[in-house]
Design an enzyme around this catalytic site. Structure first.
Site, mmCIF file in Angstrom:
data_model
loop_
_atom_site.group_PDB
_atom_site.id
_atom_site.type_symbol
_atom_site.label_atom_id
_atom_site.label_comp_id
_atom_site.label_asym_id
_atom_site.label_seq_id
_atom_site.Cartn_x
_atom_site.Cartn_y
_atom_site.Cartn_z
ATOM 1 N N ASP A 10 0.659 -1.384 -0.086
ATOM 2 C CA ASP A 10 -0.399 -0.094 -0.406
ATOM 3 C C ASP A 10 0.841 1.082 -0.259
ATOM 4 O O ASP A 10 0.163 2.404 -0.185
ATOM 5 C CB ASP A 10 -0.997 -0.186 1.372
ATOM 6 C CG ASP A 10 -0.028 -0.253 2.312
ATOM 7 O OD1 ASP A 10 0.780 0.153 2.486
ATOM 8 O OD2 ASP A 10 -0.559 -0.836 3.147
ATOM 9 N N HIS A 66 7.006 -7.397 -1.007
ATOM 10 C CA HIS A 66 5.606 -8.131 -2.056
ATOM 11 C C HIS A 66 5.369 -7.197 -3.519
ATOM 12 O O HIS A 66 4.759 -7.465 -3.899
ATOM 13 C CB HIS A 66 4.553 -8.322 -0.944
ATOM 14 C CG HIS A 66 4.591 -9.773 -0.361
ATOM 15 N ND1 HIS A 66 4.339 -9.996 0.547
ATOM 16 C CD2 HIS A 66 5.237 -10.247 -0.541
ATOM 17 C CE1 HIS A 66 4.784 -10.662 1.322
ATOM 18 N NE2 HIS A 66 5.754 -11.792 0.572
ATOM 19 N N CYS A 82 5.300 -3.569 -17.550
ATOM 20 C CA CYS A 82 4.738 -3.961 -18.794
ATOM 21 C C CYS A 82 4.561 -5.768 -19.488
ATOM 22 O O CYS A 82 6.115 -6.339 -19.363
ATOM 23 C CB CYS A 82 5.078 -3.443 -19.993
ATOM 24 S SG CYS A 82 5.453 -4.210 -21.668
ATOM 25 N N CYS A 109 7.761 -5.693 -22.976
ATOM 26 C CA CYS A 109 9.317 -4.905 -22.421
ATOM 27 C C CYS A 109 9.800 -5.204 -21.076
ATOM 28 O O CYS A 109 10.757 -4.356 -20.724
ATOM 29 C CB CYS A 109 9.513 -3.979 -23.604
ATOM 30 S SG CYS A 109 8.315 -2.136 -22.162
ATOM 31 N N CYS A 159 0.837 -0.622 -22.056
ATOM 32 C CA CYS A 159 2.393 0.254 -21.893
ATOM 33 C C CYS A 159 2.611 1.175 -22.730
ATOM 34 O O CYS A 159 1.865 1.317 -23.791
ATOM 35 C CB CYS A 159 3.615 -0.478 -22.224
ATOM 36 S SG CYS A 159 5.480 0.054 -22.317
ATOM 37 N N GLY A 202 2.427 -6.773 12.825
ATOM 38 C CA GLY A 202 0.526 -7.222 12.486
ATOM 39 C C GLY A 202 0.284 -8.139 10.986
ATOM 40 O O GLY A 202 0.219 -7.308 9.030
ATOM 41 N N SER A 238 0.564 -12.165 9.635
ATOM 42 C CA SER A 238 -0.432 -13.561 10.512
ATOM 43 C C SER A 238 0.696 -15.213 10.095
ATOM 44 O O SER A 238 0.405 -16.275 10.820
ATOM 45 C CB SER A 238 -1.356 -14.101 8.849
ATOM 46 O OG SER A 238 -0.934 -14.118 8.742
HETATM 47 P P1 OAD Z 1 -2.582 -11.180 6.972
HETATM 48 O O1 OAD Z 1 -3.818 -10.893 6.787
HETATM 49 O O2 OAD Z 1 -2.382 -12.442 6.504
HETATM 50 O O3 OAD Z 1 -2.646 -11.293 8.625
HETATM 51 C C1 OAD Z 1 -3.014 -9.697 9.497
HETATM 52 C C2 OAD Z 1 -2.635 -10.134 10.195
HETATM 53 O O4 OAD Z 1 -2.971 -9.255 11.296
HETATM 54 C C3 OAD Z 1 -2.824 -10.996 11.094
HETATM 55 O O5 OAD Z 1 -2.093 -11.946 12.509
HETATM 56 C C4 OAD Z 1 -4.377 -9.657 12.127
HETATM 57 O O6 OAD Z 1 -4.495 -10.812 13.045
HETATM 58 C C5 OAD Z 1 -2.746 -9.231 12.487
HETATM 59 N N1 OAD Z 1 -3.622 -7.474 13.026
HETATM 60 C C6 OAD Z 1 -4.456 -7.594 12.436
HETATM 61 N N2 OAD Z 1 -5.226 -6.453 12.766
HETATM 62 C C7 OAD Z 1 -4.329 -5.717 13.912
HETATM 63 C C8 OAD Z 1 -3.988 -3.534 14.755
HETATM 64 N N3 OAD Z 1 -4.668 -2.853 14.218
HETATM 65 N N4 OAD Z 1 -2.372 -4.543 15.133
HETATM 66 C C9 OAD Z 1 -1.695 -5.499 14.965
HETATM 67 N N5 OAD Z 1 -2.097 -6.642 14.158
HETATM 68 C C10 OAD Z 1 -3.185 -6.735 13.327
HETATM 69 O O7 OAD Z 1 -2.326 -10.444 6.422
HETATM 70 P P2 OAD Z 1 -0.156 -11.075 6.361
HETATM 71 O O8 OAD Z 1 -0.128 -11.571 7.025
HETATM 72 O O9 OAD Z 1 0.763 -9.194 5.723
HETATM 73 O O10 OAD Z 1 0.750 -11.141 -0.159
HETATM 74 O O11 OAD Z 1 -0.391 -11.786 5.064
HETATM 75 C C11 OAD Z 1 0.934 -11.283 4.324
HETATM 76 C C12 OAD Z 1 0.972 -11.649 2.550
HETATM 77 O O12 OAD Z 1 -0.661 -12.621 2.029
HETATM 78 C C13 OAD Z 1 0.709 -10.267 2.113
HETATM 79 O O13 OAD Z 1 1.912 -9.860 1.787
HETATM 80 C C14 OAD Z 1 0.270 -10.954 1.303
HETATM 81 C C15 OAD Z 1 -0.465 -12.304 1.314
HETATM 82 O O14 OAD Z 1 -0.689 -13.199 0.564
HETATM 83 C C16 OAD Z 1 1.285 -11.739 -1.594
HETATM 84 O O15 OAD Z 1 0.269 -10.760 -1.673
HETATM 85 C C17 OAD Z 1 2.559 -11.796 -1.906
#
Ligand code: OAD
Length: 236
Positions: free
Chosen positions: A100, A115, A123, A126, A143, A183, A185
């Site tokens: 983001d 990520h 593109c 190219c 592109c 934050g 998972s």
């Molecule tokens: P997830 O959606 O899997 O996990 C989000 C985590 O944030 C969870 O463990 C929640 O408990 C925690 N959480 C939510 N609100 C919170 C807060 N206010 N403070 C602290 N923790 C909080 O997201 P990611 O772990 O980022 O990859 O996911 C990893 C990757 O999986 C992403 O980058 C994406 C996805 O597929 C790609 O797109 C390659």
């Protein structure tokens, strides 16, 4: 006194790994929460090269939806707390799985976007990279150089992470004395393994999350709560 506060004050080398949870308080849906759903698709069904090749319109419509959602969103106190920690630390690296751009928006400097970034496009013909902040984006975007189909410059499931960023992230994880995992998972590799690498290399690992995760087992401490509350408290 709180061991983390002591380490922060000692200005030790710090590496931070963030995930969708740090942006949740800004209003960006997490991946695995029900708010991350779009038209009943799971992100795993759309964020793949196969999905893009089969139906680029559908995948671009999903990214357009997410870009619209993210564009007006502002960083929250957790993002700003990391800017403050970076300013106080001699060696600081922020590794983020988030696409983001909110860490940059907040003012963080040394950020590794492992990520990718939703505001970058590549593109498919190219391979040239460019910034694109159009909202809404033309579907299908092409592109300017060669007319080829553009794709979001994000890492999809089944794709490898950008080698330079991953190498820098691995170095940062294994060369720090304090590591925050905020934050995430901890379910997606190789990002999650960075926490394990940090721990094995001797870092004091602090997880911040609203719930326990698989990474809680390797963390020296897990602080349960919202990232903004916990980080603000650590800086107070
Ligand atoms: P997830 O959606 O899997 O996990 C989000 C985590 O944030 C969870 O463990 C929640 O408990 C925690 N959480 C939510 N609100 C919170 C807060 N206010 N403070 C602290 N923790 C909080 O997201 P990611 O772990 O980022 O990859 O996911 C990893 C990757 O999986 C992403 O980058 C994406 C996805 O597929 C790609 O797109 C390659």
């Amino acid at each position: 006194m709180d061991i983390i506060k002591l380490k922060l004050q000692a200005k030790q080398s710090i590496t931070v790994l963030t995930g969708a949870g740090i942006s949740a308080e800004s209003g960006v849906p997490t991946f695995r929460g029900s708010d991350g759903l779009w038209k009943n698709f799971q992100p795993e069904q759309l964020a793949t090269l196969e999905a893009f090749q089969a139906d680029p319109c559908l995948v671009w419509e999903w990214y357009d939806w997410r870009r619209k959602l993210i564009e007006p969103i502002k960083p929250n106190p957790a993002h700003y707390a990391l800017v403050e920690i970076e300013a106080q630390t001699e060696q600081f690296t922020l590794i983020t799985q988030n696409i983001d751009g909110l860490h940059h928006k907040a003012g963080s400097q040394n950020v590794l976007e492992i990520h990718g970034n939703i505001w970058k496009v590549q593109c498919t013909k190219c391979q040239c990279l460019s910034h694109n902040s159009e909202v809404p984006i033309q579907i299908l975007p092409t592109c300017r150089q060669c007319g080829g189909l553009l794709r979001p410059k994000v890492v999809w499931f089944g794709e490898t992470l950008p080698a330079k960023e991953l190498e820098a992230a691995q170095f940062a994880a294994t060369h720090c004395s304090l590591m925050f995992i905020i934050g995430t998972s901890g379910l997606v590799q190789p990002a999650a393994s960075l926490g394990v690498a940090g721990k094995q290399a001797g870092a004091y690992v602090v997880e911040i999350n609203i719930e326990q995760t698989p990474l809680s087992n390797i963390a020296d401490e897990t602080r349960i709560g919202k990232a903004s509350d916990i980080l603000t408290d650590l800086l107070s």
